[in-house]
Scaffold this active site. Structure first.
Site, PDB file in Angstrom:
ATOM      1  N   THR A 155     -98.580  44.633 -49.032  1.00 54.62           N
ATOM      2  CA  THR A 155     -99.232  44.398 -50.327  1.00 54.62           C
ATOM      3  C   THR A 155     -98.107  44.562 -51.334  1.00 54.62           C
ATOM      4  O   THR A 155     -97.202  45.377 -51.124  1.00 54.62           O
ATOM      5  CB  THR A 155    -100.363  45.423 -50.620  1.00 54.62           C
ATOM      6  OG1 THR A 155     -99.785  46.722 -50.659  1.00 54.62           O
ATOM      7  CG2 THR A 155    -101.454  45.390 -49.557  1.00 54.62           C
ATOM      8  N   HIS A 156     -98.149  43.774 -52.387  1.00 56.78           N
ATOM      9  CA  HIS A 156     -97.073  43.769 -53.404  1.00 56.78           C
ATOM     10  C   HIS A 156     -95.707  43.465 -52.767  1.00 56.78           C
ATOM     11  O   HIS A 156     -94.673  43.895 -53.283  1.00 56.78           O
ATOM     12  CB  HIS A 156     -97.003  45.112 -54.151  1.00 56.78           C
ATOM     13  CG  HIS A 156     -98.334  45.634 -54.589  1.00 56.78           C
ATOM     14  ND1 HIS A 156     -98.896  45.306 -55.805  1.00 56.78           N
ATOM     15  CD2 HIS A 156     -99.244  46.420 -53.961  1.00 56.78           C
ATOM     16  CE1 HIS A 156    -100.085  45.892 -55.916  1.00 56.78           C
ATOM     17  NE2 HIS A 156    -100.328  46.572 -54.789  1.00 56.78           N
ATOM     18  N   SER A 277     -75.886  22.369 -45.850  1.00 60.59           N
ATOM     19  CA  SER A 277     -75.318  22.285 -47.193  1.00 60.59           C
ATOM     20  C   SER A 277     -74.072  21.407 -47.137  1.00 60.59           C
ATOM     21  O   SER A 277     -73.362  21.399 -46.132  1.00 60.59           O
ATOM     22  CB  SER A 277     -74.938  23.689 -47.670  1.00 60.59           C
ATOM     23  OG  SER A 277     -73.924  23.623 -48.653  1.00 60.59           O
ATOM     24  N   LYS A 283     -74.643  27.163 -43.721  1.00 58.02           N
ATOM     25  CA  LYS A 283     -76.029  27.135 -44.203  1.00 58.02           C
ATOM     26  C   LYS A 283     -76.991  26.373 -43.310  1.00 58.02           C
ATOM     27  O   LYS A 283     -76.667  25.330 -42.748  1.00 58.02           O
ATOM     28  CB  LYS A 283     -76.082  26.494 -45.601  1.00 58.02           C
ATOM     29  CG  LYS A 283     -75.427  27.326 -46.655  1.00 58.02           C
ATOM     30  CD  LYS A 283     -76.324  28.423 -47.154  1.00 58.02           C
ATOM     31  CE  LYS A 283     -77.083  27.926 -48.361  1.00 58.02           C
ATOM     32  NZ  LYS A 283     -77.993  28.946 -48.848  1.00 58.02           N
ATOM     33  N   GLU A 290     -89.647  24.466 -48.642  1.00 53.86           N
ATOM     34  CA  GLU A 290     -89.473  24.465 -50.100  1.00 53.86           C
ATOM     35  C   GLU A 290     -90.074  23.203 -50.721  1.00 53.86           C
ATOM     36  O   GLU A 290     -90.708  23.240 -51.775  1.00 53.86           O
ATOM     37  CB  GLU A 290     -87.987  24.556 -50.448  1.00 53.86           C
ATOM     38  CG  GLU A 290     -87.395  25.916 -50.144  1.00 53.86           C
ATOM     39  CD  GLU A 290     -85.877  25.925 -50.208  1.00 53.86           C
ATOM     40  OE1 GLU A 290     -85.279  25.070 -50.885  1.00 53.86           O
ATOM     41  OE2 GLU A 290     -85.275  26.795 -49.546  1.00 53.86           O
ATOM     42  N   TYR A 317    -118.778   2.495 -67.886  1.00 56.65           N
ATOM     43  CA  TYR A 317    -117.387   2.254 -67.482  1.00 56.65           C
ATOM     44  C   TYR A 317    -116.480   2.100 -68.703  1.00 56.65           C
ATOM     45  O   TYR A 317    -116.841   1.479 -69.701  1.00 56.65           O
ATOM     46  CB  TYR A 317    -117.283   0.988 -66.615  1.00 56.65           C
ATOM     47  CG  TYR A 317    -115.848   0.659 -66.253  1.00 56.65           C
ATOM     48  CD1 TYR A 317    -115.239   1.288 -65.183  1.00 56.65           C
ATOM     49  CD2 TYR A 317    -115.093  -0.227 -67.018  1.00 56.65           C
ATOM     50  CE1 TYR A 317    -113.908   1.031 -64.866  1.00 56.65           C
ATOM     51  CE2 TYR A 317    -113.771  -0.490 -66.713  1.00 56.65           C
ATOM     52  CZ  TYR A 317    -113.183   0.144 -65.634  1.00 56.65           C
ATOM     53  OH  TYR A 317    -111.873  -0.106 -65.335  1.00 56.65           O
TER      54      TYR A 317
END
Ligand code: ARG
Length: 466
Positions: A155-156, A277, A283, A290, A317
């Site tokens: 949590t947190h 990368s 990398k 993402e 319409y």
């Protein structure tokens, strides 16, 4: 410039106006639906004696030939037409002559486009549902394999109590299950046929709207012609459901990104789902996770956009409504792509069970259980909480875990502690004791897995009506 409505005009439309108004560049996506709707309309017109059998047969032959030619690449949908409806009608007339001009009897582009969008969305609801179902299958497999893979629950983003990987993944299983139930609701709520509503006030021809609706697999006709041509609630509901799916995917991606970091190393994303990368040779980036997280904004944007477009539109319409298409098409394609990629990423991802387990043993995830141990020996919970708090402070100072302390050290803080404390707060015990419905204890988890298995095996299936 091919238009359906030149009669009342004395001047050509300005070229810029024509381009601004035209929708063919995107509503071409509704080609199959437009033909499908026209076929049902013509069959109904003939049943009602509005078209003769010969006229019907000729028009149907023309429409199916156009469909075949487009599908097989002999006929291109070009931008010389205003919209997909004009494209079909103009091609029909070109092929079969004047009888083609009867296709639009008792119909307006307003109810036609409303039908096309409903047919499109109805189909896409099923496609998205299928992809979510596939993802659920993968999640269930991971759950089955990991009922005793211990990990910290947070949590947190702070370690809280130990759970299992099956339990953590199970939380997402519930989310995606709810997504499917939202899709199912949308399907049923929107499954009414607008065709026959005309421009807004129905028509004076004796159309059989029930018949058209049944030909197209709808529950029945929509019950108010003004609503039928101006309702876009189902678009909004779909985009809302899609936004929620993206929100769930995005939360999951965020966790995977964190888990995949060098600090955590809970998982390793497969090479096939990672990127490198251009400058840093070491990398291996979680770009797919993402990107899915990023594309969430795009789908939310579509929802906010259509809500805003619809908010001030008087009945019935209005051309504003044409704006529903590009954003819906984009959102549907985006979500489908994200679901498929996410499923592949998680299916091929490696879970580092030892790292998760080691992490679960750090960070005092057994502190609640240590307090519960004292409660079991008559200490009121609030006092137990205080005692363990002090214990944690002592451990932080010594840079160790509770179970690393000797029984003497423990007794110094509370004489209630006995040798059995070590078993009571072991990671295994902490998880295994959590047996309430929905908790991570392996036995409780097995029960849930059985329920989920059953759900996947016999949940709703809508027959594809078109
Ligand atoms: N392209 C229009 C749309 O997507 C079709 C309906 C046109 N109707 C009209 N009255 N101009 O909304």
């Amino acid at each position: 410039m091919a238009q359906l409505w030149g009669g009342r005009f004395t001047k050509e439309t300005d070229k810029l106006v024509y381009n601004f108004n035209a929708s063919i560049s995107f509503d071409r996506k509704l080609f199959a639906q437009d033909i499908e709707g026209s076929i049902a309309h013509v069959v109904m017109l003939a049943k009602q004696g509005i078209l003769t059998k010969d006229e019907k047969d000729t028009i149907l032959r023309g429409l199916t030939a156009i469909r075949k030619d487009v599908d097989e690449g002999r006929l291109q949908i070009t931008e010389e037409y205003e919209d997909i409806h004009s494209f079909v009608e103009a091609n029909l007339i070109e092929r079969i002559g004047d009888v083609g001009k009867k296709l639009h009897t008792g119909r307006s582009r307003n109810d036609q486009v409303a039908l096309d969008m409903r047919l499109y969305i109805r189909l896409e609801v099923l496609c998205v549902d299928e992809l979510v179902k596939e993802l659920l299958g993968t999640l269930l497999r991971i759950m089955e394999e990991n009922t005793d893979t211990y990990m910290p629950g947070f949590t947190h983003l702070q370690k809280a109590q130990p759970v299992t990987l099956a339990h953590h993944i199970g939380a997402y299983f519930e989310m995606f299950k709810r997504d499917r139930s939202r899709l199912k609701d949308i399907y049923h709520r929107m499954n009414y046929c607008p065709l026959g509503a005309g421009a807004l006030a129905g028509t004076t021809y004796p159309l059989d709207r029930n018949y058209t609706a049944s030909l197209l697999g709808f529950e029945g006709p929509s019950l108010n012609s003004m609503d039928a041509v101006s309702d876009r609630d189902y678009v909004i509901e779909l985009l809302s459901a899609l936004s929620t799916i993206m929100m769930h995917l995005s939360r999951f991606c965020e966790e995977i990104i964190i888990w995949n970091s060098d600090e955590y190393r809970f998982v390793e994303i497969d090479d096939a789902y990672s990127t490198g990368s251009s400058i840093m040779p070491q990398k291996k980036n979680p770009d797919i996770a993402e990107l899915i997280r990023g594309k969430t904004g795009r789908v939310y944007g579509a929802l906010v956009s259509i809500l805003t477009t619809m908010k001030g539109i008087p009945l019935a319409y209005n051309k504003d409504m044409q704006e529903d298409k590009e954003l819906t098409f984009d959102a549907v394609d985006t979500v489908k792509g994200c679901l498929a990629l996410f499923e592949g990423m998680i299916r091929t991802m490696k879970f580092r069970k030892e790292v998760m387990e080691r992490s679960a043993m750090k960070g005092f995830t057994n502190a609640t259980d240590a307090a519960d141990y004292l409660v079991g020996r008559g200490v009121p919970f609030r006092d137990a909480h205080g005692i363990i708090g002090k214990l944690v402070l002592y451990c932080i100072d010594k840079q160790c875990s509770i179970e690393d302390l000797s029984i003497e050290e423990l007794k110094e803080i509370s004489p209630v502690f006995e040798e059995d404390i070590y078993d009571a707060i072991s990671l295994k015990a902490c998880v295994e004791k959590r047996l309430t419905t929905g908790a991570p204890g392996p036995e409780a988890m097995q029960e849930i897995i059985a329920i989920e298995k059953d759900y996947l095996a016999k949940d709703w299936q809508i027959e594809r009506s078109i």
